[in-house]
Each structure stands twice: as C-alpha cells, then as structure tokens.
Design an enzyme around this catalytic site. Structure first.
Site, PDB file in Angstrom:
ATOM      1  N   LYS A  46       0.885  -1.165   0.000  1.00 15.83           N
ATOM      2  CA  LYS A  46       0.000   0.000   0.000  1.00 15.83           C
ATOM      3  C   LYS A  46       0.920   1.212   0.000  1.00 15.83           C
ATOM      4  CE  LYS A  46      -3.515   2.811   0.985  1.00 15.83           C
ATOM      5  NZ  LYS A  46      -2.695   4.051   1.062  1.00 15.83           N
ATOM      6  N   SER A 104       2.853   5.845  12.178  1.00 13.81           N
ATOM      7  CA  SER A 104       2.455   6.380  13.480  1.00 13.81           C
ATOM      8  C   SER A 104       1.952   5.282  14.406  1.00 13.81           C
ATOM      9  CB  SER A 104       1.344   7.412  13.297  1.00 13.81           C
ATOM     10  OG  SER A 104       0.146   6.755  12.912  1.00 13.81           O
ATOM     11  N   GLY A 107      -1.700   4.573  13.601  1.00 10.99           N
ATOM     12  CA  GLY A 107      -1.854   3.735  12.414  1.00 10.99           C
ATOM     13  C   GLY A 107      -1.490   2.290  12.690  1.00 10.99           C
ATOM     14  N   GLY A 108      -0.375   2.101  13.397  1.00 14.38           N
ATOM     15  CA  GLY A 108       0.058   0.737  13.715  1.00 14.38           C
ATOM     16  C   GLY A 108      -0.943   0.015  14.598  1.00 14.38           C
ATOM     17  N   GLU A 127       6.426  -0.715  13.031  1.00 13.99           N
ATOM     18  CA  GLU A 127       7.438   0.115  13.681  1.00 13.99           C
ATOM     19  C   GLU A 127       6.789   1.476  13.853  1.00 13.99           C
ATOM     20  OE1 GLU A 127      10.127   3.043  13.258  1.00 13.99           O
ATOM     21  OE2 GLU A 127      11.138   1.737  11.799  1.00 13.99           O
ATOM     22  N   CYS A 164      12.716   7.979  12.687  1.00 17.82           N
ATOM     23  CA  CYS A 164      12.179   7.199  13.818  1.00 17.82           C
ATOM     24  C   CYS A 164      13.165   7.188  14.970  1.00 17.82           C
ATOM     25  CB  CYS A 164      11.927   5.746  13.437  1.00 17.82           C
ATOM     26  SG  CYS A 164      11.769   5.390  11.713  1.00 17.82           S
ATOM     27  N   GLU A 255       5.818  10.749  21.539  1.00 13.70           N
ATOM     28  CA  GLU A 255       6.724  11.173  20.480  1.00 13.70           C
ATOM     29  C   GLU A 255       6.192  12.426  19.786  1.00 13.70           C
ATOM     30  OE1 GLU A 255       6.923   8.481  17.151  1.00 13.70           O
ATOM     31  OE2 GLU A 255       8.897   9.203  16.536  1.00 13.70           O
TER      32      GLU A 255
END
Lengths: 388, 388
Positions: A46, A104, A107-108, A127, A164, A255
């Site tokens: 994607k 993010s 999202g994860g 991640e 990251c 973060e």
C-alpha cells in the site's frame, strides 16, 4: 528412530505499508518488501500518499524485475488510495499472512486491531513510536559538553528531525557541565534554519506536539530554531523539565515526530536510571560516556536492554546500518513485536515459519534438506553445525 | 564504521497454562516452562484443574530446584484456581511479556483476545486445535490396506485419543482397497475397549462432538468401540463421508478431541488434494505411501507445507520427538503463531528478543559478544559463522 529434518519456508503473502519519511528505504521496495521477498513471500504494497510518483517509479522497476526473472505477476502488487479503507481491507483479506508497517502509533495500533480480529489472526510488524533517550553521562559532559551540544543539534535537526530514531529526550545530571551543554545546544538550535517537512500532516502534528509541550506547566522552552519562511516549515524546538515532572506526566513521553527534544534534568545518576525504568519501549538508547562513566553505565545497561532494541555509545541514533547485527526494533510501542527487526538480515525471520519432515523419502525432500547437502549451506545435523 | 554486535535476551516473565492431557510434558514443568527458563524468562504457571496434585508435586520440585540454584524465588510461581478469572488477570498483567498455552481453541482464542487488548499487546503461543489429516495413498492401500487399518486404530485409540496429534481425518481414493482398510479398521475399533477420559469436561465434549458427527446427514457411522462400563468412559468412533460433503460443511473440520476419526472418500488423488487445500492449519499431515505413490505425493507436498507444521510418511502423528528439528506447531488454528514450535530446541525462540550493541566499550559488552569469544560459542562475525 525417526528421521526428522526441518527448514523454514515463506509465511505467505505479505502486506507492506510504505512509510512517509523514507520513500526508498522504508517504502515500496524498502526493507519490508526486500525481506519478505527474500523469505519467498509475495508482497502487496500500500503506497504512501506522501510520494505517489516515487512509489510508482519504484513499483514499475520492481514489476520489471519480476518479469525479467520470469516470476508470476502476482509476486508484487502496488495499491494506491487515500484514507484507511484499502489498507484495512488488505490486512483483513484472508490471503494475507503477515503485515509490515512503518508509521504512526495510531496507524500501527489500528492495523494490529484489524489483524487480531480476523478469523485467522496474523502477525503485524509495525514500527511505530520511539523517543530514543540519550543519556549524557557525567564524565562525558565534564570533558566535552559543548561538542556534545553541537553534535546533538546536528542529529536532532537532520532531515527536519523526521527519523524514527531522532533523539527526542535527553537525560543528564543537573549542574554546571549540563549548563554548558545546554548553552551550546541552545546556540546551535537558535541558528538552525526552519526546514520544510515531508507532508502537511506531519507538519501539523509537529506543530501540535510542540505547542502542547510548550504549554505544559512542567516544561520550559529552551530554544527554537529560526523563523519559518514558507508552508509546512518547522522550527526546531528544545525543551527542558525535571525527572520528577517527567515521571508524573506520561504525556511527556509521547513522540513529537520532528526536530523537538526534551532535556530531563536529574538529581543524580540514580534518578536517570529511575527515569529509564519508566520509559516505554524504544528503538534506541544512546550513551554519551567517557572512561570514568563505565561503572554508572554498567548499572544502566540492564535497564536499557529491557527497554530498547539497540544500545549505542558515543554516537547518535539517527544512522541505521544495514548489516547482520542490526536491530531496528524494540519493545512496544517502538514496535508491535519486540522479537523482530525491520532492518538487517535478521528481518527475514519475520516472514518465515518452520516446517518439519519426518521419514519423508529422500527424493521428496526439499533440496536444502537432502543428504550430501547439495546446496552447500550451513546445516545442523545431529546437533552439530556444519556443511554436512 | 560502527562496531555493531547483537545477541538475544529474555523477553520477560512468561505466563504458562498447563494442558489437561499431558500432566508432565505440557504442564507445570513442560516444554513451555523449560523453553522460557532456557531463554532466561521467569515463569508463572496457571496449573490445570485436571491434575492439581501432580501440579503441586512438580511445582514443589521446581521451587526446590530454584532454591538450590540460588535463584530468586520469583523465577517460578504456580497459581491454582477454577474458572477463567486468574488466567485472564495473569495475561492482562503488565509485567507478563508472553504467554504459552496448550488447550482448546476457545481457550486459546480467549487468551489471544486478552493479550491483544492490553495497552502493550504481547505474543501468545497457543497450541489449540488440529485434526491431523492422514493421506492413504493408492499404492500403499493396495499393498497393505489391512495393516494400515489396524495401525490407524492403534494410533487413534492410544490414550483414549487424547493427543493434539490424534489422526482425526483420513483421506483416500474410494474403491476396493479402501474397503479392505475400512474392514480392518472397523474390526479393530469394534474390539477396542472403552477408555476413561481425563476429565468429565473432556468426556462431555467428546460425546457431544461424536453425537454431532453421527447426526450429520452427510456422515455415516462405520464403527464404535466396546460399550462403556464406568463414568467418563469413551467409545472410539469411526465415521465416513465424501469429499463433496466435507467441502460443503466446514463444521466437519471441527476437532473432536478423543478417539474419533472421519474418513473422507475421494474420487481420485486430485480430490484428495482439493480437500487438503481447504483444510485449516494443522500440527501434522501424514502420508501413508509406497514407492509408486511418489509422483502423487510430490504434487501434494507443497499444499501440506502450507497447511501443517510437520509432514510425516509411513508413521502415525501421535509421537512427537523432542529434538532440534521437531516442529510441534503450525498455521492457525493449530497454533496462534505459525512461526513457532512448542516442542524441540527451536521452542526457545518464542521467548527471546534481539538486542544490538553499537560501539559499546569492550568491558561493558555481555560476555557472549566479547572479543576472543570467551564462552566459545558459535558466532557470526563479519558475516562468517565460526568460533572466533
């Protein structure tokens, strides 16, 4: 006794979500795709909306490579689309057997939820989120506070801080040596140019995170970078707080993706360790240390091993070498799966599963398991590693 | 270049759920506990209510071993309790970092749900449900149908069929050779004594599963074992259906834990393969084959590799050797994690995570990573495996 042999095979088709911040290394043909291919898994990417043109160019190159290798077209697919609909459908599809994601925390977590709710749950390698603590040890600060301050800002502001592994928090013992570090860092940040961020969304999240930190009663703003002169530009930001305040407010651990960092002033090394114990999982933990810091660092390392995938000394976490020993991973929420790395050769393990063959006739065994070792690979036979 | 080294360390405290059917090998001090200990993880066992006395005896032995090794008491704990409350609380506890479970599909799915909903999701290694297909290939049936029928019943009825690897379905091409197999199996089952099952719950589930199969319009009962003469006894059961009926009704794939098996009559080997393609994930797939079956088996193996953790020829799946190459695992729902095995040395990997050390001063490195290889272990250095 039975003749029992074993090899690892592909887990099955893998869904890969490209990251916004690495259009090459963590996107269409990045580490997730490469390690899934290496494991023998077909890949459905994607593409990230931040770089559709780059994604298409890379996707066409992969497509051409698949064709020139004579592989079936279905070995590689690239999907585009805004919103979450396509990604959610992809992870929910029963033909997909694993997911690679860099992005993010929100999202994860969403993809982890979709994967866990499938009739057949599948592994998600996400991640997500890391603030990459840097421990400025006392002797190192005493001997080179100014140099550390400058080097810190160079790492913080590289690529507008969109790594990251960006150093999001610093821990140090309060005192005159730390003041010298702060002075040097404040001067460097004050002279750092505003940088255009990758997407309006990343920029908005950075501004919002910085505004939230600046507005916290427990946080003092030490420095901001030069003013912005165009859209989606970000000013670097440097904040400070105390160990007590940091421990009292878990939101200070969130973060802020971009060039923002929070210095935590501690009463002593024990307080630094106490803060380390309370940190969430991290991709990296960095030690700035000199010879006289070794005893203190020895006491800190067992904590850092439990908190981070990579511990480094006297460098900055923003460089990630692709090699056998690299771990770009770590306990939650740095990743969804602390057993894994998304960079380095160990990344292939994420997409493999073991299969065992018991008393299977020789001609029917996969080549890797046949007598005489026709592939000449390392194998463990009757407990002994070798080329037999 | 940076000096980058890596080792695997313990994932953290592991919750282990003892199985009902193996009070030693899969319970308090079974493979899950052993591999978690080997990885360096403390273990908290939730003992199974089916054998509290054995659990306590084994638990006290482990406790004594922990003490005599001078380890902290917290390295091992054993909890008792009826219902799901303790187990759920254990898996939800933030200090627990992984779960090992052997038991029912419902139980495993429940724990997977609890683990996925934690603020920090953790891996669950649940070994749950497998019907362990046995493929009776044509030449093998032609040459030794009667012997296969008898051997099948011996495997089916061993331990009242209470093995995760019990042969729950058979696939074969219909015809006179299969009839000879069926005759031999029917005779053997008809003479098999009823066996007392491990718990009233297992017995009730067996009776309910057998009743459901017997009542299916698509299923014919071929044989039952001798009548029961005491509480919680089970009569072995042997059923048959067609490939078409099996493919049309997914409920026929549900595991009946105990000595019950369903023979699927297929028109040809292609139909056997079609059924194999539609099977859920399995712990094992067994081939009864002769030399002339090799071409057919070669076509079947790629499917079996995707469906099962272990493929075996001319044996029965109920024996599981503890060795380097063993895989007691498989795709969902055989287990919750097809990347893992719960038996054999590879089981340790479930409870490890990699940590990487970059430019860490020599004296601070863990011994396993030091120059000169003081532990004399296998290591990969600059890409080369060896003892350097």
């Amino acid at each position: 006794r039975a003749d029992i042999r074993q090899r690892h095979i592909a887990l099955g088709p893998v869904a890969v979500f490209g990251a916004s911040n690495f259009p090459l290394a963590f996107s269409v043909a990045g580490g997730d795709t490469a390690s899934a291919f290496a494991a023998g898994c077909p890949v459905v990417v994607k593409g990230h909306g931040a770089h559709p043109g780059t994604s298409e160019l890379v996707g066409r190159a992969v497509q051409a490579a698949v064709a020139s290798c004579g592989l079936p077209e279905g070995v590689f697919s690239l999907l585009f689309g805004t919103g979450n609909e396509i990604g959610t459908a992809l992870v929910a599809d029963p033909r997909i057997k694993a997911v690679g994601f860099t992005g993010s925390r929100g999202g994860g977590l969403a993809l982890m939820g979709v994967a866990a709710k499938r009739p057949e749950p599948i592994p998600v390698y996400a991640e997500m989120s890391s603030i990459n603590p840097v421990f400025l040890m006392p002797a190192a600060l005493a001997s080179r506070a100014e140099a550390l301050g400058k080097a810190f800002v160079a790492s913080l502001t590289m690529g507008a801080g969109q790594f990251c592994t960006n150093p999001g928090i610093l821990l140090a013992v309060d005192g005159p040596d730390l003041d010298r570090f702060v002075d040097a860092a404040v001067e460097a940040i004050g002279g750092s140019a505003a940088s255009t961020m990758l997407t309006p969304g990343i920029h908005a999240a950075f501004d919002s995170g910085v505004t939230k930190l600046a507005g916290s009663g427990a946080v003092t703003t030490l420095a901001r970078g030069l003013a912005c002169s165009g859209p989606n530009q970000a000013q670097a930001a440097f904040f400070t707080t105390t160990a007590e305040a940091f421990l009292a407010d878990t939101e200070l651990q969130e973060e802020v993706f971009g060039a923002a960092s929070l210095l935590i002033r501690c009463a002593d090394v024990a307080a630094m360790t106490a803060v380390a114990e309370r940190l969430e999982g991290q991709l990296t933990a960095t030690l700035q240390m000199d010879g006289e810091d070794k005893a203190a660092v020895a006491g800190l390392i067992p904590t850092l091993e439990r908190k981070a995938g990579r511990i480094l000394a006297n460098g900055w976490p923003t460089g990630v070498e692709v090699c056998h020993a690299m771990v770009h991973g770590g306990p939650f929420p740095a990743t969804s799966d602390p057993r894994s790395t998304s960079v380095g050769t160990l990344a292939i393990r994420r997409f493999l599963r073991p299969v065992c063959y018991q008393d299977i006739p020789a001609e029917l065994l996969p080549e890797a398991l046949r007598d005489g070792n026709p592939q000449g690979i390392w194998r463990r036979v009757d407990g002994e590693l070798g080329h037999d």
